[in-house]
Design a protein around this motif. Sequence first.
Motif, PDB file in Angstrom:
ATOM      1  N   ARG A 186       0.839  -1.196   0.000  1.00 15.76           N
ATOM      2  CA  ARG A 186       0.000   0.000   0.000  1.00 15.76           C
ATOM      3  C   ARG A 186       0.871   1.241   0.000  1.00 15.76           C
ATOM      4  O   ARG A 186       1.916   1.282   0.625  1.00 15.76           O
ATOM      5  CB  ARG A 186      -0.893   0.003   1.234  1.00 15.76           C
ATOM      6  CG  ARG A 186      -1.880  -1.127   1.174  1.00 15.76           C
ATOM      7  CD  ARG A 186      -2.989  -0.923   2.162  1.00 15.76           C
ATOM      8  NE  ARG A 186      -3.949  -1.998   2.005  1.00 15.76           N
ATOM      9  CZ  ARG A 186      -4.484  -2.638   2.998  1.00 15.76           C
ATOM     10  NH1 ARG A 186      -4.195  -2.323   4.214  1.00 15.76           N
ATOM     11  NH2 ARG A 186      -5.353  -3.595   2.774  1.00 15.76           N
ATOM     12  N   GLY A 231       1.394   5.107   1.096  1.00 20.33           N
ATOM     13  CA  GLY A 231       0.962   6.008   2.150  1.00 20.33           C
ATOM     14  C   GLY A 231       0.298   7.249   1.574  1.00 20.33           C
ATOM     15  O   GLY A 231       0.309   7.477   0.356  1.00 20.33           O
ATOM     16  N   GLU A 232      -0.273   8.064   2.433  1.00 17.88           N
ATOM     17  CA  GLU A 232      -0.990   9.266   1.972  1.00 17.88           C
ATOM     18  C   GLU A 232      -0.067  10.231   1.230  1.00 17.88           C
ATOM     19  O   GLU A 232      -0.470  10.828   0.244  1.00 17.88           O
ATOM     20  CB  GLU A 232      -1.679   9.960   3.147  1.00 17.88           C
ATOM     21  CG  GLU A 232      -2.878   9.194   3.684  1.00 17.88           C
ATOM     22  CD  GLU A 232      -3.904   8.849   2.598  1.00 17.88           C
ATOM     23  OE1 GLU A 232      -4.270   9.746   1.810  1.00 17.88           O
ATOM     24  OE2 GLU A 232      -4.314   7.677   2.520  1.00 17.88           O
ATOM     25  N   LYS A 233       1.178  10.375   1.704  1.00 20.12           N
ATOM     26  CA  LYS A 233       2.121  11.263   1.008  1.00 20.12           C
ATOM     27  C   LYS A 233       2.445  10.720  -0.379  1.00 20.12           C
ATOM     28  O   LYS A 233       2.547  11.486  -1.345  1.00 20.12           O
ATOM     29  CB  LYS A 233       3.415  11.411   1.816  1.00 20.12           C
ATOM     30  CG  LYS A 233       3.256  12.259   3.049  1.00 20.12           C
ATOM     31  CD  LYS A 233       4.569  12.412   3.774  1.00 20.12           C
ATOM     32  CE  LYS A 233       4.398  13.253   5.026  1.00 20.12           C
ATOM     33  NZ  LYS A 233       5.658  13.380   5.770  1.00 20.12           N
ATOM     34  N   GLN A 234       2.570   9.398  -0.483  1.00 17.09           N
ATOM     35  CA  GLN A 234       2.851   8.792  -1.776  1.00 17.09           C
ATOM     36  C   GLN A 234       1.658   8.933  -2.722  1.00 17.09           C
ATOM     37  O   GLN A 234       1.841   9.209  -3.906  1.00 17.09           O
ATOM     38  CB  GLN A 234       3.212   7.316  -1.597  1.00 17.09           C
ATOM     39  CG  GLN A 234       4.552   7.119  -0.913  1.00 17.09           C
ATOM     40  CD  GLN A 234       4.802   5.674  -0.566  1.00 17.09           C
ATOM     41  OE1 GLN A 234       3.923   4.981  -0.070  1.00 17.09           O
ATOM     42  NE2 GLN A 234       6.016   5.211  -0.834  1.00 17.09           N
ATOM     43  N   ILE A 235       0.455   8.786  -2.184  1.00 13.97           N
ATOM     44  CA  ILE A 235      -0.755   8.961  -3.002  1.00 13.97           C
ATOM     45  C   ILE A 235      -0.813  10.406  -3.510  1.00 13.97           C
ATOM     46  O   ILE A 235      -1.103  10.651  -4.688  1.00 13.97           O
ATOM     47  CB  ILE A 235      -2.038   8.621  -2.203  1.00 13.97           C
ATOM     48  CG1 ILE A 235      -2.073   7.138  -1.854  1.00 13.97           C
ATOM     49  CG2 ILE A 235      -3.293   9.033  -2.958  1.00 13.97           C
ATOM     50  CD1 ILE A 235      -2.243   6.209  -3.030  1.00 13.97           C
ATOM     51  N   ALA A 236      -0.533  11.356  -2.643  1.00 11.43           N
ATOM     52  CA  ALA A 236      -0.559  12.766  -3.048  1.00 11.43           C
ATOM     53  C   ALA A 236       0.475  13.016  -4.155  1.00 11.43           C
ATOM     54  O   ALA A 236       0.193  13.715  -5.137  1.00 11.43           O
ATOM     55  CB  ALA A 236      -0.286  13.664  -1.848  1.00 11.43           C
ATOM     56  N   ARG A 237       1.656  12.439  -3.998  1.00  8.26           N
ATOM     57  CA  ARG A 237       2.687  12.610  -5.036  1.00  8.26           C
ATOM     58  C   ARG A 237       2.252  11.949  -6.344  1.00  8.26           C
ATOM     59  O   ARG A 237       2.441  12.525  -7.424  1.00  8.26           O
ATOM     60  CB  ARG A 237       4.009  12.013  -4.575  1.00  8.26           C
ATOM     61  CG  ARG A 237       5.085  12.173  -5.609  1.00  8.26           C
ATOM     62  CD  ARG A 237       6.436  11.723  -5.152  1.00  8.26           C
ATOM     63  NE  ARG A 237       7.383  11.846  -6.254  1.00  8.26           N
ATOM     64  CZ  ARG A 237       8.448  11.090  -6.392  1.00  8.26           C
ATOM     65  NH1 ARG A 237       8.742  10.173  -5.491  1.00  8.26           N
ATOM     66  NH2 ARG A 237       9.250  11.251  -7.422  1.00  8.26           N
ATOM     67  N   ARG A 244     -10.284   3.885  -5.326  1.00  9.55           N
ATOM     68  CA  ARG A 244     -10.390   4.236  -3.898  1.00  9.55           C
ATOM     69  C   ARG A 244     -10.095   5.708  -3.650  1.00  9.55           C
ATOM     70  O   ARG A 244     -10.568   6.290  -2.691  1.00  9.55           O
ATOM     71  CB  ARG A 244      -9.395   3.402  -3.079  1.00  9.55           C
ATOM     72  CG  ARG A 244      -9.953   2.154  -2.488  1.00  9.55           C
ATOM     73  CD  ARG A 244      -9.055   1.573  -1.406  1.00  9.55           C
ATOM     74  NE  ARG A 244      -7.649   1.545  -1.710  1.00  9.55           N
ATOM     75  CZ  ARG A 244      -7.025   0.540  -2.305  1.00  9.55           C
ATOM     76  NH1 ARG A 244      -7.689  -0.510  -2.692  1.00  9.55           N
ATOM     77  NH2 ARG A 244      -5.726   0.585  -2.519  1.00  9.55           N
ATOM     78  N   HIS A 245      -9.291   6.299  -4.517  1.00  5.97           N
ATOM     79  CA  HIS A 245      -8.891   7.686  -4.314  1.00  5.97           C
ATOM     80  C   HIS A 245      -9.603   8.650  -5.264  1.00  5.97           C
ATOM     81  O   HIS A 245      -9.119   9.748  -5.530  1.00  5.97           O
ATOM     82  CB  HIS A 245      -7.371   7.814  -4.422  1.00  5.97           C
ATOM     83  CG  HIS A 245      -6.693   7.196  -3.246  1.00  5.97           C
ATOM     84  ND1 HIS A 245      -6.340   5.865  -3.227  1.00  5.97           N
ATOM     85  CD2 HIS A 245      -6.372   7.685  -2.026  1.00  5.97           C
ATOM     86  CE1 HIS A 245      -5.807   5.590  -2.055  1.00  5.97           C
ATOM     87  NE2 HIS A 245      -5.812   6.661  -1.308  1.00  5.97           N
ATOM     88  N   GLU A 259      -0.778  11.519  -7.433  1.00  2.00           N
ATOM     89  CA  GLU A 259      -1.803  12.368  -8.051  1.00  2.00           C
ATOM     90  C   GLU A 259      -1.182  13.570  -8.745  1.00  2.00           C
ATOM     91  O   GLU A 259      -1.582  13.939  -9.848  1.00  2.00           O
ATOM     92  CB  GLU A 259      -2.838  12.791  -7.017  1.00  2.00           C
ATOM     93  CG  GLU A 259      -3.730  11.630  -6.596  1.00  2.00           C
ATOM     94  CD  GLU A 259      -4.807  12.011  -5.606  1.00  2.00           C
ATOM     95  OE1 GLU A 259      -4.814  13.172  -5.117  1.00  2.00           O
ATOM     96  OE2 GLU A 259      -5.643  11.149  -5.312  1.00  2.00           O
TER      97      GLU A 259
END
Length: 179
Positions: free
Chosen positions: A73, A75-81, A128-129, A83
């Motif tokens: 999975r 992390g939130e910082k990785q998801i933000a990057r 999911r995002h 995006e």
Amino acid sequence: MRYAQGGGLTDAGRAARERIRLQAVERFEGGEMNREIATALRVSERSVERWRRQWRERGEAGVLSKGSPGRPRLGEKQIARLERELERGPLVHGWADQRWTLARVKTLIGRLFHVSYTVEGTWRLLKRHGWSWQQPIRRAIERDDAAVELWKRDVWPRVRAPRRHATAGSSLRTKPASR
């Protein structure tokens, strides 16, 4: 252990399973047979056999759980990057056109975070995002919208076959016959 509904053990369930494995190790050291251990711990003999083999090869550490085998999975910082990188577009990342495909997003995730997802896992992650798939509208570069509108207004009515009108004995009745 596999679960039909795709679920798994909770943290408490994993901890309980870990305690059972450690009890098995104590019984291995006590010289008990696999069948006796399986009966006492209420597990399958095959599990006990597997644990005993791992215990012989690597000691107690071999029996300990390796954690959830679930998908890696971000992390939130990785998801933000991710995006931000997706918003920059595929051209910036070396693809020849402006379409993000699941295979391309999967490749991008691997390049950025050194994490491997399947194409299906990539789709689930994006969904999911809040991302959704979109089919691009394919139009010819030479298309002239004004000419298309003119044709639809002036030419199409003349080309289109006229509608048949209901006549006596035809099947195009507007009201059912009363009996």
